[in-house]
Design an enzyme around this catalytic site. Structure first.
Site, short mmCIF file in Angstrom:
data_model
loop_
_atom_site.label_atom_id
_atom_site.label_comp_id
_atom_site.label_asym_id
_atom_site.label_seq_id
_atom_site.Cartn_x
_atom_site.Cartn_y
_atom_site.Cartn_z
N GLY A 275 30.60 43.99 34.46
CA GLY A 275 31.66 45.04 34.31
C GLY A 275 31.71 45.10 32.59
O GLY A 275 31.71 46.08 32.19
N GLN B 53 38.54 47.10 38.23
CA GLN B 53 39.65 46.76 39.00
C GLN B 53 40.08 47.38 40.36
O GLN B 53 40.41 47.23 41.38
CB GLN B 53 40.88 46.55 38.43
CG GLN B 53 41.00 45.50 37.54
CD GLN B 53 41.03 44.00 38.32
OE1 GLN B 53 41.36 43.81 39.24
NE2 GLN B 53 40.47 42.99 37.44
N ALA C 198 30.46 43.77 40.88
CA ALA C 198 30.19 43.46 42.33
C ALA C 198 31.53 42.26 42.82
O ALA C 198 32.04 42.19 43.56
CB ALA C 198 28.82 42.95 42.64
N HIS C 199 31.65 41.44 41.87
CA HIS C 199 32.50 40.17 42.06
C HIS C 199 34.04 40.53 42.37
O HIS C 199 34.73 39.75 42.80
CB HIS C 199 32.38 39.05 41.10
CG HIS C 199 33.03 39.32 39.94
ND1 HIS C 199 34.14 38.61 39.58
CD2 HIS C 199 32.89 39.88 38.95
CE1 HIS C 199 34.55 38.82 38.27
NE2 HIS C 199 33.57 39.76 37.95
N THR D 32 14.64 42.10 33.59
CA THR D 32 14.41 42.03 34.97
C THR D 32 15.64 41.95 35.72
O THR D 32 16.28 41.38 35.41
CB THR D 32 13.44 40.48 35.11
OG1 THR D 32 12.46 40.60 34.46
CG2 THR D 32 13.19 40.66 36.66
N CYS E 86 49.75 30.97 26.28
CA CYS E 86 48.90 29.48 26.31
C CYS E 86 47.63 29.32 27.39
O CYS E 86 47.05 28.59 27.47
CB CYS E 86 50.12 28.52 26.56
SG CYS E 86 51.05 28.10 25.35
#
Lengths: 123, 403
Positions: free
Chosen positions: B75, B183, B204-205, B241, B329
């Site tokens: 993305g 998102q 995709a993830h 590729t 943090c």
């Protein structure tokens, strides 16, 4: 990311709280990352007989606060002043580099509390 | 030894690969492994799979034709390609870009980079709920504006932007419009025609597909200077590729997500609201970050005053709950989330943010477990905080917290 010792002190912080009639109090903070540490000392005959802390901060901030209270208990003020942030980190088997800068303020808070005690003593 | 429960509430970071998706991908690792640029039968086999996946993705997001789909490595790459690609191709027309103050770093940092190359960038403010005001956008437009890039929904606080409304304004002025839909794809309807965008990024993830594969939709006719040079892949727009197995997985995951979208969206919204209502009811000095209803179905983001986010996360992790925070943090920098600061939330409160993002496997029992362990953690950390019960603490005027 954190050593087992850091996680142990984070999970089971020692000496959390306030000392009601502390004769030395030191507070430090990192204005950017927001961590704040407050250390309360009870000094008798130039020796730290009790020490407690309160901390707003990340895992490293809590662990270093806890560790410094363990390191300093029973020490003379001169011995306590020799403790550095680096020594606190070493006692915890190390901290991630970015945490040294933002979250290891424990010795600074301790030194400030000793200064506070001495200035009160000087009247 | 009692087995610790493991509850994953960080679906905005990534999702597991759906077994059906994995099954679709597997043949392209060992059986159909040809390079789709090769002309022999091995290559033709994977070329066919690539074309098919491209057609599926085009159909699933409402693109006019498959050639409008460019496969990328993520993305972030899609965002970079859209923004840099347009900026470099249309520089003669103008040098002004508009974005928002709460974009993902893939957009935000790309805009910062272009500023160093001489482009002018306007960072639109958002309100306390994270919404861009289309009137502000209208006002910021100049004759030199070549691109507007506003995210479809925010990755941290889940607020959904008025994309279609913004698109109407830009269409009248013939200004290109890109949206980062990383998102939203698979969570809410994403149709490029209905949204009215010229360019759109997805990965995709985030919807149960594999990591390392993304898409840039670019409406036909848009010129894009490539970011990656080399081969002639993706119609000379992105060398390298193609990740065939990943691309097949992306197409399958998108198809599945869209098929199940109405039911998953409904159940996630119900669970999310159950979580939000209970947290706001159970705790004092807590704030819901983002819009109450105009938000992603699985997103809940809170700020717990007097507590630092990383400590909250570590304690939750010790109880088996995986979440995230916009705390300084955990970000690697010293500053807390630019999204929360951009929404006008003060430093002290931004430090104590907790993002819980639900997914299709999340159950009510898991949410109940979070609600059961959270009070003990919050109380423990507040008891340790020098700020709690401190009468001298500063009130943050811009942050309304429930007391």
């Amino acid at each position: 990311m954190y050593t087992d010792k850091v996680m142990d002190h984070f999970q089971n912080p020692r000496n959390v709280g306030e000392i009601e009639n502390a004769n030395g109090v030191g507070e430090v903070g990192n204005a950017v990352c927001g961590d704040i540490m407050k250390i309360y000392l009870q000094v008798e005959d130039n020796r730290i007989v009790d020490v407690k802390f309160k901390t707003f901060g990340c895992g490293a901030a809590i662990a270093t606060s806890s560790m410094v209270t363990e390191m300093v208990k029973g020490k003379t003020l001169e011995e306590a002043l020799e403790i550095t942030n680096q020594a606190v980190a070493e006692a915890l088997d190390g901290l991630p580099p970015q945490k040294m800068h933002c979250s290891n303020l424990a010795a600074d808070a301790l030194h400030k509390a000793i200064q506070d005690y001495r200035s009160k003593l000087a009247g | 030894m009692v087995q610790l429960k493991r509850i994953y509430l960080d679906h905005a970071a990534t999702t597991p690969v759906d077994p059906e998706v994995l099954e679709a991908m597997l043949p392209y690792y060992v059986e159909s492994f040809g390079n789709p640029s090769s002309i022999h039968s091995f290559g033709r086999e994977t070329r066919k799979a690539l074309d098919q996946a491209r057609a599926t993705v085009a159909k699933e997001i409402g693109a006019a034709e498959p050639s409008e789909i460019i496969f990328t490595g993520s993305g972030s790459e899609s965002d970079n390609m859209a923004i840099k690609g347009v900026a470099l191709s249309y520089r003669e027309k103008g040098d002004h870009i508009i974005t928002s103050a709460i974009e993902h770093h893939a957009v935000f940092d790309t805009c910062k980079f272009l500023e160093k190359q001489g482009f002018k960038v306007t960072y639109l403010p958002v309100n306390g709920e994270g919404l861009v005001n289309p009137a502000d956008l209208k006002q910021a437009l100049t004759d030199k504006t070549i691109l507007v890039t506003i995210m479809h929904a925010n990755n941290e606080v889940g607020t959904i932007q008025p994309i279609a409304e913004i698109a109407k304004i830009l269409k009248e002025r013939k200004i290109l419009f890109h949206t980062d839909a990383v998102q939203t794809t698979g969570s809410i309807p994403v149709d490029v025609h209905e949204l009215g965008v010229d360019l759109l990024s997805l990965a995709a993830h985030k919807f149960y597909g594999p990591k390392g594969v993304g898409v840039l939709y670019a409406r036909k006719g848009i010129r894009l200077t490539p970011v990656i040079h080399g081969g002639a892949q993706e119609r000379n727009r992105r060398a390298g590729t193609e990740n065939i197995a990943g691309i097949v997985g992306l197409a399958k995951a998108l198809e599945l997500a869209n098929q199940k979208l109405p039911e998953t969206s409904k159940s996630l919204t119900e669970l999310r609201d159950y979580l939000i209502d209970n947290v706001l009811q159970k705790f004092e000095y807590v704030r819901l970050n983002g819009h109450r209803t105009r938000r992603l179905p699985g997103n809940a983001n809170f700020s717990f005053e007097f507590i630092e986010g990383e400590s909250l996360l570590l304690n939750l992790d010790l109880k088996g709950i995986a979440a995230s925070s916009g705390s300084a943090c955990t970000s690697g920098s010293l500053e807390p989330s630019h999204v929360l600061l951009g929404m006008g939330i003060c430093h002290e409160i931004a430090h104590g943010s907790l993002r819980l993002t639900l997914g299709k496997s999340t159950t009510k029992e898991e949410i109940d477990y979070v609600l059961e362990v959270l009070p003990e953690i919050v109380n423990k950390l507040r008891a340790m905080s020098p700020l709690y019960n401190n009468p001298q603490r500063k009130e943050c005027a811009s942050c309304t917290l429930t007391k």
